[in-house]
Design a protein around this motif. Structure first.
Motif, mmCIF file in Angstrom:
data_model
loop_
_atom_site.group_PDB
_atom_site.id
_atom_site.type_symbol
_atom_site.label_atom_id
_atom_site.label_comp_id
_atom_site.label_asym_id
_atom_site.label_seq_id
_atom_site.Cartn_x
_atom_site.Cartn_y
_atom_site.Cartn_z
ATOM 1 N N ASP A 18 2.652 7.817 3.852
ATOM 2 C CA ASP A 18 2.362 8.370 5.293
ATOM 3 C C ASP A 18 3.304 7.968 6.592
ATOM 4 O O ASP A 18 3.681 9.086 7.144
ATOM 5 C CB ASP A 18 0.879 7.857 5.409
ATOM 6 C CG ASP A 18 -0.194 8.647 4.600
ATOM 7 O OD1 ASP A 18 0.044 9.341 3.812
ATOM 8 O OD2 ASP A 18 -1.342 8.088 4.610
ATOM 9 N N ALA A 26 -0.145 4.340 2.220
ATOM 10 C CA ALA A 26 0.090 4.288 3.511
ATOM 11 C C ALA A 26 1.549 4.315 3.858
ATOM 12 O O ALA A 26 1.939 4.786 4.881
ATOM 13 C CB ALA A 26 -0.369 2.967 4.082
ATOM 14 N N ASP A 44 0.663 -1.122 0.082
ATOM 15 C CA ASP A 44 -0.016 0.105 -0.109
ATOM 16 C C ASP A 44 1.018 1.203 0.106
ATOM 17 O O ASP A 44 1.417 1.816 0.931
ATOM 18 C CB ASP A 44 -0.764 -0.183 1.078
ATOM 19 C CG ASP A 44 -2.123 1.020 1.123
ATOM 20 O OD1 ASP A 44 -1.543 1.997 0.432
ATOM 21 O OD2 ASP A 44 -3.145 0.863 2.140
#
Length: 474
Positions: free
Chosen positions: A108, A105, A102
């Motif tokens: 982040d 993510a 991902d």
């Protein structure tokens, strides 16, 4: 810190590490090796950075060797084996184990760590990201090498994460969570985040190198991963950063050459044996030459005339060599420098003591009269111009030094004029930055010029230092 262990344990592993340093141009003697072994006995091996600094202090004796040392240290004393035991988990799409990464993510997580400046967590993230992308790839299609083995790519990992694109986002978060700040504080933060991003990129690159070394072997990776020292970089293939590093090595190199020359002079104070005076002295000892007499040496510092090609192909080599000559000019009674491309012109004033040497090659090309037609090297025409206007500067007291690759663009090499100049000089030498195997190929007249005067291969600063040391007057 376990890696590909030696069959002789930690001492054998240290010996292998020292041998790798030697193969990459770092001079390490038995004394330094013994000191390094004592480092292992004095430091706690759990603290890897302490061991790194201790070994560096014991093994390195010259500047410019630390980058080579650090790269080999990462290969011989890796921070982990395999995927390691990182606590950071790479997020997967729909939380499916071994599924596609991902990316949003993951970015982040990276942004949060870069903002907080958690170095240890960034290192663990780099390890986890490289392992995840090496086994599955960002799209889940797999990144596999020959034989189905995982293939790790720093380029792919950094392209997927694009950490440099997170700068604006991190700064925005910091501004939102902080108080009113001035432009200076904002710029300091910007530079700090950029440094963290650069450090993370290096972590990913180092991790890829470590994982690749485990599968393909340290020696295989070291051939391409270990950077060359400044004195081993070839002039003709050096990029701008390497040439800048070479220029910074000029004065340390000149000091070493001067110290070697001082030793040679110390051992060469006495001249040749004076047979007549020795026999006269022996009359007082029954014909036994108990006190040999030597002729007094009358060393003279010769004049130096330098003819250097400053065309684009060899400009880096000529610049470095001229800076070295300028740093050693006290070894000569007079130094005169002539640059040429299609014709020769004197540029001695640009290299006089006290002259500003930054950007000197640009000044040479801008101020000197070097181009007649198309701007391509014309050795024959340049030798003719020099002989016509400044031929009288070459005398029996002169050492003549020619710098260039001897590529004439298929023009007349003008061997007659060069032979006359060489005949007028006390010594004459040609320094060529091209590999010897390329001499005489294409438009190279190196072999023909080599019949007129000695030609020396000077591809690197190390080779150049050896040649110049042999040519310096004693």
């Amino acid at each position: 810190m376990a890696g590909q262990r030696s069959e002789h344990g930690l001492p054998g592993h240290l010996v292998d590490f020292v041998a790798a340093l030697r193969r990459h141009g770092v001079s390490v003697g038995p004394g330094e090796t013994v000191d390094a072994a004592r480092v292992f006995g004095a430091l706690d091996l759990i603290h890897r950075e302490h061991v790194r600094e201790g070994l560096a202090a014991a093994l390195l004796r010259r500047s410019g060797q630390r980058q080579v040392f650090d790269t080999l240290f990462e290969l011989y004393f890796p921070a982990a084996l395999g995927s390691g035991s990182a606590e950071v988990e790479v997020p997967r799409v729909d939380d499916v184990p071994d599924g596609p990464v991902d990316v949003d993510a993951l970015r982040d997580i990276l942004a949060d760590l870069l903002r907080d400046g958690d170095t240890e967590a960034l290192a663990e993230l780099a390890r986890a990201v490289v392992d995840a992308l090496g086994h599955s790839g960002a799209s889940g299609t797999g990144v596999r090498g020959a034989g189905g083995q995982p293939s790790w790519s720093a380029y792919q990992a950094l392209r997927v994460l694009s950490p440099e694109t997170l700068l604006a986002r991190i700064l925005s978060d910091l501004r939102a969570s902080g108080s009113d700040e001035d432009a200076f504080t904002d710029e300091v933060r910007r530079r700090e985040i950029r440094d963290r991003i650069a450090a993370f990129r290096k972590m990913v690159t180092d991790e890829v190198r470590r994982r690749t070394a485990e599968h393909r072997g340290r020696d295989h990776v070291a051939k391409t991963a270990v950077p060359k020292q400044a004195e081993q970089v070839e002039f003709l293939s050096a990029h701008a950063e390497q040439l800048a590093l070479l220029r910074r090595t000029v004065h340390p190199l000149a000091r070493r050459l001067a110290s070697r020359l001082a030793v040679r002079r110390k051992h060469a104070k006495r001249g040749t044996l004076d047979m007549r005076r020795t026999l006269r002295r022996s009359m007082s000892t029954g014909g036994v030459p108990m006190r040999p007499a030597y002729r007094k040496r009358r060393p003279g510092r010769p004049e130096l005339v330098v003819l250097c090609d400053v065309s684009g192909s060899v400009a880096g080599f000529s610049h470095f060599t001229l800076l070295l000559v300028q740093a050693l000019r006290e070894q000569f009674s007079k130094v005169r420098v002539f640059a040429f491309v299609e014709r020769a012109d004197e540029v001695t004033h640009l290299f006089d003591p006290g002259a500003e040497l930054s950007g000197v090659m640009q000044r040479v090309l801008r101020e000197a009269d070097l181009v007649a037609f198309d701007g391509h090297s014309d050795y024959g025409g340049s030798f003719g111009t020099f002989a016509e206007h400044w031929g009288e500067v070459v005398t029996p007291k002169t050492s003549l030094l020619v710098l260039g690759d001897a590529r004439t663009n298929y023009r007349d090499p003008n061997l007659v004029v060069l032979s006359r100049l060489v005949g007028q000089a006390r010594h004459a030498h040609w320094l060529n930055p091209e590999p010897r195997r390329q001499w005489g190929t294409g438009d190279s007249a190196a072999l023909r010029y080599g019949e007129v005067l000695p030609m020396h291969e000077c591809r690197t600063a190390g080779q150049l230092a050896d040649v110049v040391e042999g040519l310096l007057p004693v």
